[in-house]
Design a protein around this motif. Structure first.
Motif, mmCIF file in Angstrom:
data_model
loop_
_atom_site.group_PDB
_atom_site.id
_atom_site.type_symbol
_atom_site.label_atom_id
_atom_site.label_comp_id
_atom_site.label_asym_id
_atom_site.label_seq_id
_atom_site.Cartn_x
_atom_site.Cartn_y
_atom_site.Cartn_z
ATOM 1 N N GLN A 47 8.072 16.392 -1.295
ATOM 2 C CA GLN A 47 7.299 17.328 -1.123
ATOM 3 C C GLN A 47 5.744 17.100 -0.865
ATOM 4 N N GLU A 48 5.211 16.178 -1.455
ATOM 5 C CA GLU A 48 3.535 15.928 -1.226
ATOM 6 C C GLU A 48 3.572 15.220 -0.099
ATOM 7 N N LEU A 49 4.538 14.681 0.289
ATOM 8 C CA LEU A 49 4.330 13.920 1.886
ATOM 9 C C LEU A 49 4.812 14.561 3.165
ATOM 10 N N LEU A 50 5.394 15.843 2.710
ATOM 11 C CA LEU A 50 6.085 16.587 3.624
ATOM 12 C C LEU A 50 7.136 15.896 4.673
ATOM 13 N N LEU A 51 7.852 15.335 3.731
ATOM 14 C CA LEU A 51 9.128 14.810 4.208
ATOM 15 C C LEU A 51 9.285 13.633 4.801
ATOM 16 N N LEU A 52 9.106 13.670 6.195
ATOM 17 C CA LEU A 52 9.075 12.831 7.234
ATOM 18 C C LEU A 52 8.106 11.558 6.838
ATOM 19 N N PRO A 53 6.928 11.841 6.404
ATOM 20 C CA PRO A 53 5.860 10.696 6.201
ATOM 21 C C PRO A 53 6.598 10.065 4.776
ATOM 22 N N PHE A 54 7.321 10.794 4.035
ATOM 23 C CA PHE A 54 7.945 9.946 2.846
ATOM 24 C C PHE A 54 8.867 8.958 3.307
ATOM 25 N N TYR A 55 9.663 9.284 4.157
ATOM 26 C CA TYR A 55 11.116 8.571 4.509
ATOM 27 C C TYR A 55 10.526 7.275 5.416
ATOM 28 N N ILE A 56 9.442 7.585 6.350
ATOM 29 C CA ILE A 56 8.791 6.480 7.049
ATOM 30 C C ILE A 56 8.280 5.369 6.236
ATOM 31 N N LEU A 57 7.243 5.679 5.346
ATOM 32 C CA LEU A 57 6.739 5.099 4.199
ATOM 33 C C LEU A 57 7.756 4.323 3.646
ATOM 34 N N TYR A 58 8.721 4.920 3.115
ATOM 35 C CA TYR A 58 9.797 4.362 2.063
ATOM 36 C C TYR A 58 10.134 3.248 2.971
ATOM 37 N N LEU A 59 10.767 3.398 4.147
ATOM 38 C CA LEU A 59 11.597 2.489 4.769
ATOM 39 C C LEU A 59 10.549 1.272 5.159
ATOM 40 N N PHE A 60 9.520 1.489 5.530
ATOM 41 C CA PHE A 60 8.360 0.505 5.898
ATOM 42 C C PHE A 60 8.038 -0.350 4.712
ATOM 43 N N TRP A 62 10.141 -0.922 2.232
ATOM 44 C CA TRP A 62 11.203 -1.639 1.676
ATOM 45 C C TRP A 62 11.310 -2.624 2.522
ATOM 46 N N VAL A 63 11.230 -2.654 4.041
ATOM 47 C CA VAL A 63 11.098 -3.615 5.014
ATOM 48 C C VAL A 63 10.190 -4.633 4.577
ATOM 49 N N LEU A 64 8.873 -4.528 4.304
ATOM 50 C CA LEU A 64 7.952 -5.456 3.935
ATOM 51 C C LEU A 64 8.398 -6.152 2.576
ATOM 52 N N ARG A 65 8.805 -5.362 1.657
ATOM 53 C CA ARG A 65 9.364 -6.179 0.497
ATOM 54 C C ARG A 65 10.391 -6.935 0.560
ATOM 55 N N CYS A 66 11.274 -6.603 1.681
ATOM 56 C CA CYS A 66 12.747 -7.651 2.028
ATOM 57 C C CYS A 66 12.016 -8.712 2.429
ATOM 58 N N VAL A 67 11.146 -8.668 3.231
ATOM 59 C CA VAL A 67 10.491 -9.882 3.844
ATOM 60 C C VAL A 67 9.746 -10.708 2.894
ATOM 61 N N SER A 72 17.029 -7.732 -0.731
ATOM 62 C CA SER A 72 16.953 -6.274 -0.419
ATOM 63 C C SER A 72 17.123 -5.418 -1.924
ATOM 64 N N TYR A 73 17.825 -5.755 -2.786
ATOM 65 C CA TYR A 73 17.543 -4.991 -4.098
ATOM 66 C C TYR A 73 16.307 -5.184 -4.990
ATOM 67 N N LYS A 74 15.888 -6.576 -4.907
ATOM 68 C CA LYS A 74 14.424 -6.639 -5.475
ATOM 69 C C LYS A 74 13.417 -5.737 -4.576
ATOM 70 N N ALA A 75 13.655 -5.748 -3.149
ATOM 71 C CA ALA A 75 12.649 -5.084 -2.522
ATOM 72 C C ALA A 75 12.699 -3.586 -2.894
ATOM 73 N N TYR A 76 14.055 -3.178 -3.038
ATOM 74 C CA TYR A 76 14.201 -1.646 -3.367
ATOM 75 C C TYR A 76 13.570 -1.208 -4.819
ATOM 76 N N GLN A 77 13.771 -2.211 -5.614
ATOM 77 C CA GLN A 77 13.049 -2.056 -7.007
ATOM 78 C C GLN A 77 11.642 -1.967 -7.123
ATOM 79 N N ASN A 78 10.933 -2.645 -6.145
ATOM 80 C CA ASN A 78 9.430 -2.539 -5.984
ATOM 81 C C ASN A 78 8.913 -1.658 -5.011
ATOM 82 N N ILE A 79 9.741 -0.781 -4.350
ATOM 83 C CA ILE A 79 9.184 0.218 -3.598
ATOM 84 C C ILE A 79 8.281 1.223 -4.619
ATOM 85 N N SER A 80 7.150 1.495 -3.913
ATOM 86 C CA SER A 80 6.250 2.270 -4.980
ATOM 87 C C SER A 80 6.569 3.442 -5.433
#
Length: 115
Positions: A47-60, A62-67, A72-80
């Motif tokens: 709600q505070e990020l107005l949806l689309l920015p949330f999903y973009i940041l979440y995916l971005f 996750w990709v950085l943490r996968c690298v 991928s699971y550890k990356a997911y666990q460490n998404i802010s």
């Protein structure tokens, strides 16, 4: 609003938040107050990020943490967003009391790479 659908879930995942819905793998999970609170924290974040920015940041993130973790699971666990929700999910007042953009402090708080 809480919906139940087993079709959204991969492996051990049981809850998902797509604003304004909390989607659960089965109806018995509606009684899991910690899980529902975890998902309500995600509702606040979205709600505070107005949806689309949330999903973009979440995916971005996750990709950085996968690298970084090569896992991928550890990356997911460490998404802010996930770190904030997991750390505060047992505090049933957290979602209503949290300050806007609280997830930011969890960007740098992560588990060790070797865990």
């Amino acid at each position: 609003m809480i919906l139940v659908s087993k079709h959204f879930f991969y492996k051990n995942y049981v809850g998902l938040t797509l604003w304004p819905f909390i989607i659960l793998k089965n109806s018995s999970l509606k009684k899991d107050t910690v899980l529902i609170n975890h998902e309500r924290i995600h509702l606040k974040q979205q709600q505070e990020l107005l949806l689309l920015p949330f999903y973009i940041l979440y995916l971005f993130e996750w990709v950085l943490r996968c690298v970084y973790y090569f896992d991928s699971y550890k990356a997911y666990q460490n998404i802010s967003f996930e770190r904030e929700a997991y750390i505060n999910e047992k505090n049933l007042k957290y979602a209503s009391e949290r300050k806007p953009f609280s997830f930011i402090k969890y960007l740098w708080l992560s588990k060790h790479k070797g865990e």
